[in-house]
Scaffold this motif. Sequence first.
Motif, PDB file in Angstrom:
ATOM      1  N   ILE A   1       0.789  -1.065   0.120  1.00 16.87           N
ATOM      2  CA  ILE A   1      -0.076  -0.010   0.035  1.00 16.87           C
ATOM      3  C   ILE A   1       0.687   1.287   0.044  1.00 16.87           C
ATOM      4  O   ILE A   1       0.789   2.182  -0.835  1.00 16.87           O
ATOM      5  CB  ILE A   1      -1.085   0.081   1.277  1.00 16.87           C
ATOM      6  CG1 ILE A   1      -1.895  -1.261   1.225  1.00 16.87           C
ATOM      7  CG2 ILE A   1      -1.826   1.433   1.156  1.00 16.87           C
ATOM      8  CD1 ILE A   1      -2.627  -1.234   0.097  1.00 16.87           C
ATOM      9  N   ARG A   2       1.862   1.326   0.681  1.00 12.74           N
ATOM     10  CA  ARG A   2       2.758   2.493   0.781  1.00 12.74           C
ATOM     11  C   ARG A   2       3.929   2.090   1.751  1.00 12.74           C
ATOM     12  O   ARG A   2       4.143   1.150   2.411  1.00 12.74           O
ATOM     13  CB  ARG A   2       1.938   3.509   1.771  1.00 12.74           C
ATOM     14  CG  ARG A   2       2.560   4.795   1.961  1.00 12.74           C
ATOM     15  CD  ARG A   2       1.669   5.887   2.356  1.00 12.74           C
ATOM     16  NE  ARG A   2       2.656   7.035   2.761  1.00 12.74           N
ATOM     17  CZ  ARG A   2       2.113   8.067   3.438  1.00 12.74           C
ATOM     18  NH1 ARG A   2       0.939   7.940   3.787  1.00 12.74           N
ATOM     19  NH2 ARG A   2       2.716   9.108   3.769  1.00 12.74           N
TER      20      ARG A   2
ATOM     21  N   ALA B   1      -6.415   6.492   9.598  1.00 15.78           N
ATOM     22  CA  ALA B   1      -7.375   6.515   8.433  1.00 15.78           C
ATOM     23  C   ALA B   1      -6.645   5.925   7.446  1.00 15.78           C
ATOM     24  O   ALA B   1      -5.519   5.633   7.292  1.00 15.78           O
ATOM     25  CB  ALA B   1      -7.808   7.833   8.276  1.00 15.78           C
ATOM     26  N   PRO B   2      -7.650   5.340   6.416  1.00 18.77           N
ATOM     27  CA  PRO B   2      -7.094   4.675   5.313  1.00 18.77           C
ATOM     28  C   PRO B   2      -5.918   5.661   4.675  1.00 18.77           C
ATOM     29  O   PRO B   2      -6.319   6.793   4.278  1.00 18.77           O
ATOM     30  CB  PRO B   2      -8.322   4.607   4.472  1.00 18.77           C
ATOM     31  CG  PRO B   2      -9.331   4.302   5.388  1.00 18.77           C
ATOM     32  CD  PRO B   2      -9.004   5.146   6.477  1.00 18.77           C
ATOM     33  N   GLY B   3      -4.768   5.110   4.510  1.00 12.82           N
ATOM     34  CA  GLY B   3      -3.786   5.862   3.985  1.00 12.82           C
ATOM     35  C   GLY B   3      -2.925   7.035   4.755  1.00 12.82           C
ATOM     36  O   GLY B   3      -2.088   7.715   4.198  1.00 12.82           O
ATOM     37  N   ILE B   4      -3.325   7.070   5.896  1.00 10.49           N
ATOM     38  CA  ILE B   4      -3.031   8.190   6.742  1.00 10.49           C
ATOM     39  C   ILE B   4      -2.053   7.437   7.956  1.00 10.49           C
ATOM     40  O   ILE B   4      -2.978   6.802   8.807  1.00 10.49           O
ATOM     41  CB  ILE B   4      -4.120   8.915   7.354  1.00 10.49           C
ATOM     42  CG1 ILE B   4      -4.798   9.713   6.318  1.00 10.49           C
ATOM     43  CG2 ILE B   4      -3.623  10.099   8.130  1.00 10.49           C
ATOM     44  CD1 ILE B   4      -3.842  10.622   5.345  1.00 10.49           C
ATOM     45  N   TYR B   5      -1.035   7.808   8.055  1.00 10.01           N
ATOM     46  CA  TYR B   5       0.083   7.176   9.187  1.00 10.01           C
ATOM     47  C   TYR B   5       0.721   8.278   9.913  1.00 10.01           C
ATOM     48  O   TYR B   5       1.462   9.137   9.302  1.00 10.01           O
ATOM     49  CB  TYR B   5       0.981   6.012   8.406  1.00 10.01           C
ATOM     50  CG  TYR B   5       0.281   4.964   7.710  1.00 10.01           C
ATOM     51  CD1 TYR B   5      -0.352   3.946   8.466  1.00 10.01           C
ATOM     52  CD2 TYR B   5      -0.014   5.375   6.412  1.00 10.01           C
ATOM     53  CE1 TYR B   5      -0.722   2.730   7.621  1.00 10.01           C
ATOM     54  CE2 TYR B   5      -0.767   4.125   5.688  1.00 10.01           C
ATOM     55  CZ  TYR B   5      -1.202   3.090   6.547  1.00 10.01           C
ATOM     56  OH  TYR B   5      -2.005   1.992   5.616  1.00 10.01           O
TER      57      TYR B   5
ATOM     58  N   CYS C   1       1.615  13.309  12.721  1.00 15.24           N
ATOM     59  CA  CYS C   1       1.841  14.398  11.791  1.00 15.24           C
ATOM     60  C   CYS C   1       0.800  14.463  10.519  1.00 15.24           C
ATOM     61  O   CYS C   1       0.231  15.344  10.456  1.00 15.24           O
ATOM     62  CB  CYS C   1       3.335  14.854  11.093  1.00 15.24           C
ATOM     63  SG  CYS C   1       4.507  15.446  12.092  1.00 15.24           S
ATOM     64  N   GLU C   2       0.660  13.319   9.841  1.00 13.22           N
ATOM     65  CA  GLU C   2      -0.296  13.315   8.889  1.00 13.22           C
ATOM     66  C   GLU C   2      -1.719  13.143   9.502  1.00 13.22           C
ATOM     67  O   GLU C   2      -2.495  13.887   8.648  1.00 13.22           O
ATOM     68  CB  GLU C   2      -0.081  11.917   8.074  1.00 13.22           C
ATOM     69  CG  GLU C   2       1.049  11.889   7.330  1.00 13.22           C
ATOM     70  CD  GLU C   2       1.283  10.467   6.547  1.00 13.22           C
ATOM     71  OE1 GLU C   2       0.204   9.826   6.393  1.00 13.22           O
ATOM     72  OE2 GLU C   2       2.360  10.097   5.751  1.00 13.22           O
ATOM     73  N   ALA C   3      -1.990  12.619  10.460  1.00 14.87           N
ATOM     74  CA  ALA C   3      -3.119  12.670  11.127  1.00 14.87           C
ATOM     75  C   ALA C   3      -3.820  14.121  11.634  1.00 14.87           C
ATOM     76  O   ALA C   3      -5.043  14.633  11.226  1.00 14.87           O
ATOM     77  CB  ALA C   3      -3.145  11.694  12.424  1.00 14.87           C
TER      78      ALA C   3
ATOM     79  N   TYR D   1     -12.841   3.379  10.459  1.00 14.33           N
ATOM     80  CA  TYR D   1     -14.411   3.643  10.444  1.00 14.33           C
ATOM     81  C   TYR D   1     -14.778   4.998  10.953  1.00 14.33           C
ATOM     82  O   TYR D   1     -15.854   5.328  10.913  1.00 14.33           O
ATOM     83  CB  TYR D   1     -15.048   2.484  11.243  1.00 14.33           C
ATOM     84  CG  TYR D   1     -14.549   1.223  10.673  1.00 14.33           C
ATOM     85  CD1 TYR D   1     -15.159   0.644   9.159  1.00 14.33           C
ATOM     86  CD2 TYR D   1     -13.855   0.264  11.195  1.00 14.33           C
ATOM     87  CE1 TYR D   1     -14.540  -0.704   8.843  1.00 14.33           C
ATOM     88  CE2 TYR D   1     -13.264  -0.789  10.704  1.00 14.33           C
ATOM     89  CZ  TYR D   1     -13.815  -1.371   9.781  1.00 14.33           C
ATOM     90  OH  TYR D   1     -13.331  -2.612   9.025  1.00 14.33           O
ATOM     91  N   PHE D   2     -13.721   5.596  11.689  1.00 23.16           N
ATOM     92  CA  PHE D   2     -14.002   6.853  11.996  1.00 23.16           C
ATOM     93  C   PHE D   2     -14.648   7.806  11.216  1.00 23.16           C
ATOM     94  O   PHE D   2     -15.610   8.524  11.540  1.00 23.16           O
ATOM     95  CB  PHE D   2     -13.000   7.359  13.044  1.00 23.16           C
ATOM     96  CG  PHE D   2     -13.019   8.489  13.528  1.00 23.16           C
ATOM     97  CD1 PHE D   2     -13.602   8.800  14.873  1.00 23.16           C
ATOM     98  CD2 PHE D   2     -12.588   9.922  13.087  1.00 23.16           C
ATOM     99  CE1 PHE D   2     -13.933   9.931  15.501  1.00 23.16           C
ATOM    100  CE2 PHE D   2     -12.475  11.122  13.688  1.00 23.16           C
ATOM    101  CZ  PHE D   2     -13.520  11.073  14.893  1.00 23.16           C
TER     102      PHE D   2
END
Length: 592
Positions: A381-382, A497-501, A504-506, A535-536
Motif C-alpha cells: 500500500i505504501r 485513517a486509510p492511507g494516513i499514518y 503529523c499526517e493525522a 471507520y471513524f
Amino acid sequence: MIHQAFAAKLGRVLKMRVGIRSIEWRLPLKIVINELTLYKQQWVIRIDHLELQFSPLAFLKGQLPFAAVYIGKVSCMRAPADHKEILAEPTENNALSLDWLLRCFRLLCQFPDRLFKYLPRTLHIEQIDLSANLFGEPLEWQLHDLQLHDNAYTLCISARGIKMPACHLQGQIDKKAMLITVQHEGSNNPGSSCSVEIPGKNMFIQARELHLQVNKTAPDGLTVYFSVKNCRLNCPVVASREIDFSVFALQLHCRYHAGSFAVEDNSVIQFNEINCQLSASCNSGGDNTFQSCLVIRETQVSDFLRSFPYFTCRQLYQFSFTGRIPAIHIHFSFDPHAPFDYQFSIRAELKDRLQITRVPDNWPDINQPFTHHIYEHNELIRSLTLCPSNRYYRTIDTIPYLLASIIVHAEDENFYSHYGVDEIFVGYALIENLMKRKFSRGGSTITMQLVKNLFLDHNKTIYRKLEELFITLLLENVFRIPKSKLLEIYLNIIEFAPGIYGICEAADYYFSKQPEALTLNECIVLTYIIPRPKYFLDAVNCSSLQLKHNLKKHFRSMVDKLVLKGVIGQKDEKMLQQDVYIKGRVLSLEDA
C-alpha cells in the motif's frame, strides 16, 4: 399395564420421564423393550429396540443383573419448543459463574464409577443418532456397531452436516484396573486418518493418531490422558493458515470432593517440543476463587521456533542465539462474584538469559533510519521512510509532550514501567474475554502494537499473538531498544485513517494543523481514533449518534484519568469544549 408400571419405576430411578410402548418376556431370562423414550429437560432420547439378558449370578453379587445388552437404533435430539413437560435448565445471571465447570468435573469423576458398575460384559448397539448444532449449523452424529465383549470394544463414528469420513475407534473398559481407553491409529493411507471439516466455516482438523485414557486412581480422583499426533489443523481462531504439528498431549491429575475440584500440579501439557506444567482449583463454598498456574518449562530458542514453524516474520528463523528461554511462571486467579478483583502475574528472568549471535541482513535496525513497507491483503500500500529527512517524521524530542502523554495514557499507561507485557492489562483482557465469551480484547502494549504494525499481519489469531509476544520480548529484553525510540516509531507509523499514518499526517488530515497546534480536545479525539482508524471518518460524515455518545464517554474517562495522573490540571479540564471540529465539520457532544 406392566409396561407403564415399569416405565414409572424406571423414571424414578433415572430421575427423568420415561415412556415405553411395549415389553416382552422371552426365555431364557430375556426382556425385550420396544420404543423406549427418555425425557431429560431439553433432550429426548429414543431407543427403538432394547434386549436385556438377565444374569442371576450378577444379581446375587449385587451387580447390574444383565449379562448381555443389545440396543437397536438410538436417537438423541433437543425437545420441541412447545413440549409442555420439559423444562429448560435455569441460566446463570453471573457471567463468570463456574458452576458449569464444577458440574463437568463432578460428572467426569463419577462417570467411570457408573460405567464400571452398570456396564454388562457383552454389549451391542446397532446405531446411535445424535442431533445438535455446531457453530449455528445443524449436525447429526452417528455411532455405528458398538460392540463390547470381555473389556474390549470397537465402534465407528460418522457425521452429517460436516465432512467427516467414518472413523474407527477401539479400546478397553477394564473394571479391575479402573481404566478406560479410546484410540485411533491410522495407517500410511490418508483415508485412514480421523478428520473433520466444517463447510462454510473454513475449519478442518485431521489426526493420524488419537489416544484417550481415563484411569480412576482414587475414590475422588482420576487421571485423564489425551493426545493427537501427526495432526493438520485449519482454524481461523488458531492461525490464519493451515498448520500441522507432530504432537499435542495433556495429562491431567484431577480430584473432585465436596463441591471443589483441583487439577494437581503434576499435570502436564506438551505441544511439539514445548512442555508445560499446569495446576488449577476451584470450589463452590464461601471462597470459590478460581486459581490457576501455568509453568512453561525452560527451552532452547530453536526448539521453540521448531514448535511454531509458521510465524509470519520469516526472519525469526534466520537468527542465531546462545542461551535458553527461561521458565515462565503464569499465575491467574479471580473471584467469580467480583471478577475484576483479579490477580495476574508473569515471572521470567528474561534479561541476560539470551544473546543474539547473528542477525539476518533484512532485519530492520530500529535504532537507525529504515523504510517501513505497509501491506494490505498481500499488496504493498505504501512505504514510509522513518528518518528526519521525511517531513512527516518527528523525533521523540520534537513530539509535543501533551500529545505523547495522552496517547501513552490511552493505549498503555504502564509503558515506561513494564518489560513489553503489562500484567495488569493482560489480566483485565482475560477477564473481559471470559465475560463476553469471545476474543474482544488482546491486552496489547504499545510495543506489541508496534510489533504488529512493523512485522505482522492484523489477523486476530492465537498463533499471531504468540509471535507478537515473542518479538516484543526480543525488542525490549534482548535488543534492549530504548522506550523513547519505541514510542517515537510507534507515533510515526500508527494508522489514523486509510492511507494516513503517524501523528503529523493525522493532525494535518483531521484538523489541518501541525502536532504542536493541537488542542486538548483534538489530542483526545486522536486517542479515540487509534483503535478504529478505518471507520471513524465515515461515522463523522454521517453524524452518527452512536459516535457522539461513544466519543463523549471516551472524553469523560480520558479527562478523569489525565487529571488523576497529573497530566492536566483542573484549569485544563474546564477549557474543554463541547464542539469538536473534524475536517471542517462540527461534531457537538453537548446533547450526546
